[in-house]
Scaffold this active site. Sequence first.
Site, short mmCIF file in Angstrom:
data_model
loop_
_atom_site.label_atom_id
_atom_site.label_comp_id
_atom_site.label_asym_id
_atom_site.label_seq_id
_atom_site.Cartn_x
_atom_site.Cartn_y
_atom_site.Cartn_z
N ASP A 106 -7.06 101.48 -44.76
CA ASP A 106 -7.95 101.32 -43.61
C ASP A 106 -7.90 102.51 -42.68
O ASP A 106 -8.36 102.44 -41.55
CB ASP A 106 -7.61 100.03 -42.85
CG ASP A 106 -6.15 99.95 -42.45
OD1 ASP A 106 -5.38 100.85 -42.82
OD2 ASP A 106 -5.79 99.00 -41.74
N LYS A 157 4.80 99.29 -31.80
CA LYS A 157 4.00 98.90 -30.63
C LYS A 157 4.81 98.93 -29.33
O LYS A 157 5.10 97.89 -28.72
CB LYS A 157 3.37 97.53 -30.86
CG LYS A 157 2.58 97.48 -32.16
CD LYS A 157 1.44 96.52 -32.15
CE LYS A 157 0.55 96.76 -33.35
NZ LYS A 157 0.55 95.76 -34.37
N ASP A 217 -8.11 104.82 -37.64
CA ASP A 217 -7.73 103.57 -38.27
C ASP A 217 -8.85 102.60 -37.91
O ASP A 217 -9.09 102.35 -36.72
CB ASP A 217 -6.39 103.15 -37.64
CG ASP A 217 -5.98 101.73 -37.95
OD1 ASP A 217 -6.82 100.95 -38.43
OD2 ASP A 217 -4.82 101.38 -37.70
P1 GTP Z 1 -5.03 92.82 -39.85
O1 GTP Z 1 -4.99 91.43 -40.43
O2 GTP Z 1 -6.24 93.00 -38.98
O3 GTP Z 1 -3.76 93.25 -39.17
O4 GTP Z 1 -5.29 93.87 -41.04
P2 GTP Z 1 -4.52 94.09 -42.44
O5 GTP Z 1 -4.34 92.79 -43.10
O6 GTP Z 1 -5.32 95.11 -43.20
O7 GTP Z 1 -3.10 94.66 -42.03
P3 GTP Z 1 -2.70 96.13 -41.65
O8 GTP Z 1 -3.82 96.81 -40.92
O9 GTP Z 1 -1.39 96.12 -40.99
O10 GTP Z 1 -2.49 96.79 -43.09
C1 GTP Z 1 -2.34 98.17 -43.29
C2 GTP Z 1 -2.77 98.49 -44.71
O11 GTP Z 1 -1.95 97.81 -45.66
C3 GTP Z 1 -4.20 98.05 -45.00
O12 GTP Z 1 -4.83 99.05 -45.77
C4 GTP Z 1 -4.02 96.76 -45.76
O13 GTP Z 1 -5.08 96.52 -46.69
C5 GTP Z 1 -2.71 96.97 -46.49
N1 GTP Z 1 -1.97 95.72 -46.67
C6 GTP Z 1 -1.47 94.90 -45.70
N2 GTP Z 1 -0.86 93.84 -46.25
C7 GTP Z 1 -0.95 93.98 -47.59
C8 GTP Z 1 -0.51 93.19 -48.71
O14 GTP Z 1 0.11 92.12 -48.57
N3 GTP Z 1 -0.79 93.67 -49.96
C9 GTP Z 1 -1.46 94.85 -50.16
N4 GTP Z 1 -1.72 95.23 -51.41
N5 GTP Z 1 -1.90 95.60 -49.13
C10 GTP Z 1 -1.65 95.17 -47.86
#
Ligand code: GTP
Length: 339
Positions: A106, A157, A217
């Site tokens: 992201d 954070k 981001d």
């Molecule tokens: P929020 O729910 O809005 O916090 O977003 P998010 O679920 O994408 O979490 P976050 O922004 O912290 O994740 C950072 C990156 O890691 C993103 O590109 C996510 O797609 C990826 N990511 C987070 N959790 C997982 C997971 O359990 N498995 C995989 N494969 N990718 C993950």
Amino acid sequence: MRAVILIGGMGTRLRPFTVETPKPLLPVMNRPFLEYQFQVLSRHGVREVVLCTSYRAGTFRRAFGTGRRLGLKISYVRESIPLGTGGALKNAQSLLNGTTLVLNGDVLNAFNLGAFLKFHRARRAEISIALTRVKDPTLYGLVITDEKGMVRRFLEKPSWDEVVSNSINAGAYLFEPSVFTHLPQGKPYSLERGLFPERLAAGARIAGYVAPGYWIDIGSVEMYLQVHLDLLQGRTPFRPGPRARPFKNADGARVTAGAGTKAAPFVRFSGSVSLGSKVRIGRGAQLTDCVVLDGASIGDGARLERCIVGPKARVGTHAVLGPGTALAGGSLVGDYSQL
Ligand code: GTP
């Protein structure tokens, strides 16, 4: 070198748009967001990409297939339960060897991979974390480095009185293969809150590379809008795909649109506006710094400012959508409503 991209998150902060479409596949000027990050990889000679999927896993294969169209070789790994960033990486171990580039799906990071790798090798680091400087670090993971670029502390954070630097984790890492022995198999584990602080406490060499260049981001609605404005205003080295063309009735504003989009007479655009395909804009509508996704229709005299209209949403005549409005796909906004 192979790249792993973590794309399994649910993107809850970017609802309603992520209810149907996972965050890395959301359209940004008529192309999936992840394709911009693919451009960076291709530019630096990375051809083999492993996508770690979980939430709406099948949608990625449908979008990118084998990757041939994009000049890449894409493999997919699927988690039956979300394993977090660290568990996801462990799950992909059998497809990886040597130094591996790991990216969050992201973020859009116009970094120089060659310079990042050189920095990593010069410091004989086990892990290198790309850093970027932001005005408000309280929303992110702060990384504190010494004068040689080695990480000394992590602060997730932080509150303003804890802010001692503005370098945050940019969501791009280089990992040596030895790191995999510290990732648990088949259970949720975080790189940011688990592996990094644990390896630092154990005395491992973790380096922090301040990557110059554009970084964003797109995790929130505000940032999803911002990436469009940045692209339209030429603040990034990225080019939108051929499906986003300059719009002819743009009135001096920066407006692009996909195929089949039409605006009635007396529509006024200002600032930067991204229109999807088959969008209809009614007579005398006013659009300022906003995004309207595929198939949406905007009624006569409606006014939109700094907002996002989801696919196939219908905005009634003379409705007003103010800053921060995130209209779900398919929703109906009645005539004269004010949001
Ligand atoms: P929020 O729910 O809005 O916090 O977003 P998010 O679920 O994408 O979490 P976050 O922004 O912290 O994740 C950072 C990156 O890691 C993103 O590109 C996510 O797609 C990826 N990511 C987070 N959790 C997982 C997971 O359990 N498995 C995989 N494969 N990718 C993950």
